[in-house]
Design a protein around this motif. Structure first.
Motif, short mmCIF file in Angstrom:
data_model
loop_
_atom_site.label_atom_id
_atom_site.label_comp_id
_atom_site.label_asym_id
_atom_site.label_seq_id
_atom_site.Cartn_x
_atom_site.Cartn_y
_atom_site.Cartn_z
N PHE A 111 0.82 -1.20 0.00
CA PHE A 111 0.00 0.00 0.00
C PHE A 111 0.86 1.26 0.00
O PHE A 111 2.00 1.27 0.49
N SER A 112 0.29 2.29 -0.58
CA SER A 112 0.89 3.62 -0.55
C SER A 112 -0.04 4.51 0.26
O SER A 112 -1.26 4.57 -0.01
N PHE A 113 0.50 5.22 1.25
CA PHE A 113 -0.31 6.01 2.17
C PHE A 113 -0.05 7.49 1.99
O PHE A 113 1.08 7.92 1.70
N ASP A 114 -1.10 8.27 2.20
CA ASP A 114 -0.97 9.72 2.29
C ASP A 114 -0.58 10.04 3.73
O ASP A 114 -1.35 9.80 4.65
N ARG A 115 0.62 10.56 3.93
CA ARG A 115 1.11 10.80 5.29
C ARG A 115 0.49 12.03 5.95
O ARG A 115 0.77 12.32 7.11
N GLN A 116 -0.34 12.76 5.26
CA GLN A 116 -1.01 13.91 5.84
C GLN A 116 -2.43 13.49 6.26
O GLN A 116 -3.12 12.81 5.48
N PRO A 117 -2.91 13.87 7.43
CA PRO A 117 -2.23 14.71 8.41
C PRO A 117 -1.61 13.93 9.56
O PRO A 117 -1.08 14.53 10.50
N TYR A 118 -1.64 12.56 9.51
CA TYR A 118 -1.31 11.80 10.71
C TYR A 118 0.13 11.30 10.77
O TYR A 118 0.56 10.79 11.80
N GLY A 119 0.88 11.40 9.68
CA GLY A 119 2.24 10.89 9.69
C GLY A 119 2.28 9.38 9.68
O GLY A 119 1.39 8.71 9.15
N ARG A 120 3.30 8.80 10.30
CA ARG A 120 3.48 7.34 10.31
C ARG A 120 2.75 6.77 11.53
O ARG A 120 3.29 6.73 12.63
N THR A 121 1.54 6.30 11.33
CA THR A 121 0.75 5.72 12.41
C THR A 121 0.96 4.22 12.47
O THR A 121 1.65 3.63 11.62
N VAL A 122 0.38 3.58 13.48
CA VAL A 122 0.43 2.12 13.58
C VAL A 122 -0.21 1.48 12.35
O VAL A 122 0.28 0.48 11.82
N ALA A 123 -1.31 2.06 11.89
CA ALA A 123 -1.99 1.54 10.70
C ALA A 123 -1.10 1.61 9.47
O ALA A 123 -1.16 0.74 8.60
N VAL A 124 -0.26 2.65 9.37
CA VAL A 124 0.65 2.79 8.24
C VAL A 124 1.83 1.82 8.37
O VAL A 124 2.19 1.13 7.41
N GLU A 125 2.42 1.76 9.56
CA GLU A 125 3.62 0.94 9.75
C GLU A 125 3.36 -0.53 9.50
O GLU A 125 4.20 -1.23 8.91
N TRP A 126 2.20 -1.03 9.97
CA TRP A 126 1.91 -2.46 9.81
C TRP A 126 0.75 -2.70 8.85
O TRP A 126 0.17 -3.80 8.85
N GLU A 127 0.41 -1.68 8.04
CA GLU A 127 -0.59 -1.78 6.97
C GLU A 127 -1.90 -2.42 7.46
O GLU A 127 -2.36 -3.43 6.94
N LEU A 128 -2.50 -1.77 8.47
CA LEU A 128 -3.76 -2.27 9.04
C LEU A 128 -4.94 -1.68 8.28
O LEU A 128 -5.75 -0.91 8.81
N VAL A 129 -5.04 -2.04 7.02
CA VAL A 129 -6.12 -1.55 6.16
C VAL A 129 -6.71 -2.72 5.40
O VAL A 129 -6.12 -3.81 5.33
N CYS A 130 -7.88 -2.48 4.81
CA CYS A 130 -8.57 -3.48 4.00
C CYS A 130 -8.76 -4.78 4.78
O CYS A 130 -9.41 -4.77 5.81
N ARG A 131 -8.17 -5.88 4.35
CA ARG A 131 -8.40 -7.15 5.05
C ARG A 131 -7.87 -7.13 6.47
O ARG A 131 -8.35 -7.88 7.32
#
Length: 541
Positions: A111-131
Motif C-alpha cells: 500500500f501507498s499512504f498519504d502521510r497527511q495529516p497523521y504521519g506514520r501511524t500504527v496503521a501505516v507501519e503495519w498496513e492495518l487496512v482493507c483485510r
C-alpha cells in the motif's frame, strides 16, 4: 454508629475535613488522572488510517503510468467516483516492459499512504487496512480489556495492601511500560506492551481517587472527587496537541511517557489513607497520618493518647467488620480476601441492588463516552478534532457535574444525565450521514451529558460502598466502565454495519435503562461514608 464515633467526626475535630493539606494532596495525585486520560484514547490518533491505495508494482515502474492508472474506480452512495483503496487492476507486462493486458481487480500486495495529516501511524507501519482493518479495533479493545482487568485487580489489592502502596508500585512501573511500547518491533509486541501499560494505569488512578476522597469530610468530598477527574480530560487535549506536533506514533508514545516520570517521587512521601489504616486495626499509623494532616492544615497537634483512644472508639463502633472479622480476613491470603470482598458486594439485598445499579450505570457511561469519541472521526472531522472535542466537552462536563451534584445531589444528576444523553442519541437517527457536522454536534452534546454523569457516578461509587469494600467496589465499577469501552468499537462495527443509525439507537436505549437503574441508588450527598455492610442496609432511600 453514632456521629460522634464516626471517622468523619474525628477527622473534622482533629485535622479538619478540608484544608491546605488536602488541596496539596489532590494536586499531587491528579497527575495519575492526566496519565489515564492521555493514554486512554491515544489509539484514536496512533491508529488513525490515512487515505491509501495500492502501491505501484515494481513491474509497472518502467512504463511510467499516470498516478493511479492501475487502480479501478467505484461509485459512492452519493454518486461520486473514487479510486478503490483495496484493489488494483490485474495488469500483465511483456518481457520487453510493454503493457499487454488489463483485466479484473485483485487485492493490493502493498500500500501507498498519504502521510497527511497523521504521519506514520500504527496503521501505516503495519498496513492495518482493507483485510487487516479489523486489527485497528483490536488495538483499542485489547488495551481497554487490560485496563478492565487492571481496575478490578487494583481495587481488590488496595483493599488488602493499602491505597498508597498499590498506587506507588504501579506508578513506578508505568513509565517503564510506556517507554517499552515505544520500541515495539511488531504489532504483536505492540499489543502485548500496551496491555501491560493498561494493567498498570488503573493502579494509580483508582487507588488515588479513593485515597483523596477518604481524607476529606462529606461537604468537600463531592468537589474533590470530581476535580480529581479534571486532568483526565486535559490528558485527551494533551494527546491531541502532542500528536499534531509529532510525525510518528513512536514519537507520540515517547512524549506521553514523560509526565509519568515524576509520579513515583510525588507519591513516595504520600501517607496511607487513615481510614484504611483504621479498618486494618493499625491505630498508631492512623494517628500519625491524622497528626500530619493537622500539621499541614495549621491545626494544633492533638494529644496522642487521647487520639488513640478516639480511634479505638471508632474501631469498636464499626463492629465486627473492623474487629474480629477483619482480623480473621487479614490472616487469609490476599487472593481469598479479594474474592471475599467481591462476594460481599452482592451479599445482602440492599448491597446487591446498589452494586448492580451502580455497575450498570458505569458500563453504559463507558460504552457511550468511548463509543462517541472513537466514532467521532466517522461522524465528521479528523482524529485530532475528535480528541480535542472530547477533551473540551469533558472539561465542560466537570463544571456541569459540580453544579448539578451540588444543587440536585448525586442520584438526580445521574438520572438527568442519562435522560439528556438519550435525547441527542435518538436525534441522530433523524440526521442523514451526509450531514456530518450536524451529526458531530449532536454526538458532542451526548458526550457532554454522559461525561457529566460519569464524573458524578465515579464519585458516587466511592460513597456507596463501605470502607472495607470501597476500593473493591470502585475497582469493579471502573472495570465495568472499561468493559463498556471494550464493547464500544464492537457495537459500532456490528450495529453500524447493519444500519448506519443502529449505534445511536443502542446508545439511546442504554442511556434510558441507566437512568431507570439510578432510581435504585440512595442519595449520598452530605452523608458520612458507610463503614460496614450493616450501615448500607440501614440507609434510607
Amino acid at each position: 454508629m453514632s456521629e460522634e464515633a464516626s471517622f468523619e467526626a474525628l477527622l473534622a475535630r482533629v485535622a479538619g475535613d478540608e484544608g491546605p493539606w488536602q488541596r496539596r494532596t489532590l494536586a499531587r495525585v491528579s497527575l495519575a488522572a492526566l496519565l489515564m486520560g492521555a493514554h486512554s484514547l491515544a489509539a484514536v490518533v496512533q491508529t488513525a488510517t490515512p487515505a491509501h491505495r495500492c502501491a505501484e508494482p515494481p513491474s509497472l515502474l518502467p512504463l511510467r503510468l499516470p498516478p493511479g492508472a492501475y487502480i479501478p474506480t467505484e461509485v459512492t452512495a452519493d454518486g461520486r467516483r473514487r479510486q478503490d483503496s483495496c484493489h488494483m487492476l490485474n495488469v500483465s507486462v511483456s518481457t520487453h516492459g510493454e503493457l499487454l493486458n488489463v483485466s479484473g481487480a485483485v487485492p493490493c500486495e502493498r500500500f501507498s499512504f498519504d502521510r497527511q495529516p497523521y504521519g506514520r501511524t500504527v496503521a501505516v507501519e503495519w498496513e492495518l487496512v482493507c483485510r487487516r482493518a479489523p486489527l485497528v479495533a483490536a488495538v483499542q479493545s485489547t488495551f481497554m480489556l487490560a485496563v478492565l482487568v487492571g481496575c478490578l485487580l487494583s481495587g481488590a489489592l488496595s483493599d488488602v495492601f493499602g491505597r498508597r502502596a498499590v498506587a506507588w508500585w504501579c506508578s513506578l512501573m508505568t513509565p517503564l511500560a510506556s517507554l517499552a511500547v515505544t520500541g515495539a518491533s511488531s504489532l504483536t509486541v505492540f499489543l502485548v506492551l500496551r496491555a501491560v501499560l493498561g494493567l498498570l494505569l488503573p493502579g494509580t488512578f483508582v487507588c488515588l481517587l479513593v485515597l483523596s476522597t477518604e481524607t476529606v469530610g462529606p461537604a468537600a468530598r463531592g468537589v474533590y472527587g470530581i476535580l480529581y477527574q479534571l486532568p483526565f480530560d486535559a490528558g485527551l487535549i494533551l494527546t491531541a496537541l502532542a500528536a499534531m506536533g509529532t510525525g510518528t506514533w513512536r514519537e507520540l508514545q515517547l512524549l506521553l511517557s514523560v509526565p509519568a516520570l515524576p509520579l513515583p517521587l510525588l507519591l513516595r512521601s504520600l501517607p496511607e489513607s487513615p481510614r484504611w489504616l483504621l479498618g486494618r486495626g493499625r491505630l498508631a499509623e492512623a494517628a500519625d497520618v491524622l497528626e500530619t494532616i493537622a500539621e499541614g492544615n495549621g491545626r494544633p497537634a492533638p494529644d496522642r493518647s487521647r487520639l488513640l483512644r478516639q480511634l479505638a472508639a471508632c474501631q469498636r463502633a464499626e463492629g465486627a467488620l473492623l474487629g474480629a472479622g477483619r482480623s480473621h480476613k487479614a490472616r487469609r491470603s490476599w487472593c481469598a480476601a479479594a474474592c471475599g470482598d467481591f462476594v460481599q458486594l452482592f451479599a445482602t439485598p440492599r448491597m446487591r441492588a446498589i452494586s448492580l445499579a451502580c455497575f450498570w450505570c458505569l458500563l453504559v457511561d463507558g460504552l457511550i463516552a468511548y463509543g462517541i469519541s472513537e466514532d467521532a472521526p466517522h461522524l465528521g472531522g479528523s482524529a485530532y478534532t475528535a480528541l480535542l472535542l472530547s477533551g473540551g466537552v469533558g472539561l465542560l462536563a466537570i463544571v456541569g457535574a459540580l453544579l448539578l451534584s451540588g444543587c440536585l445531589g448525586r442520584r438526580p444528576t445521574v438520572i438527568v444525565a442519562g435522560l439528556v444523553t438519550a435525547l441527542p442519541c435518538a436525534a441522530l437517527l433523524a440526521v442523514p450521514p451526509r450531514w456530518r457536522w450536524a451529526r458531530l454536534a449532536l454526538a458532542m452534546v451526548a458526550r457532554l451529558a454522559v461525561s457529566a454523569g460519569q464524573k458524578v457516578q465515579n464519585l458516587y461509587s466511592t460513597e456507596l460502598f463501605p470502607t472495607a469494600l470501597r476500593s473493591t467496589g470502585f475497582g469493579v465499577g471502573a472495570t465495568c466502565t472499561r468493559l463498556g469501552a471494550v464493547l464500544a468499537p464492537l457495537v459500532i462495527a456490528a450495529a453500524g454495519g447493519a444500519y448506519w443509525g443502529a449505534p445511536a439507537a443502542v446508545f439511546a436505549a442504554c442511556a434510558l435503562l441507566a437512568a431507570a437503574a439510578a432510581f435504585r441508588l440512595p442519595e449520598t450527598r452530605g452523608r458520612r461514608l458507610p463503614e460496614s455492610v450493616d450501615d448500607v442496609e440501614c440507609w434510607e432511600m
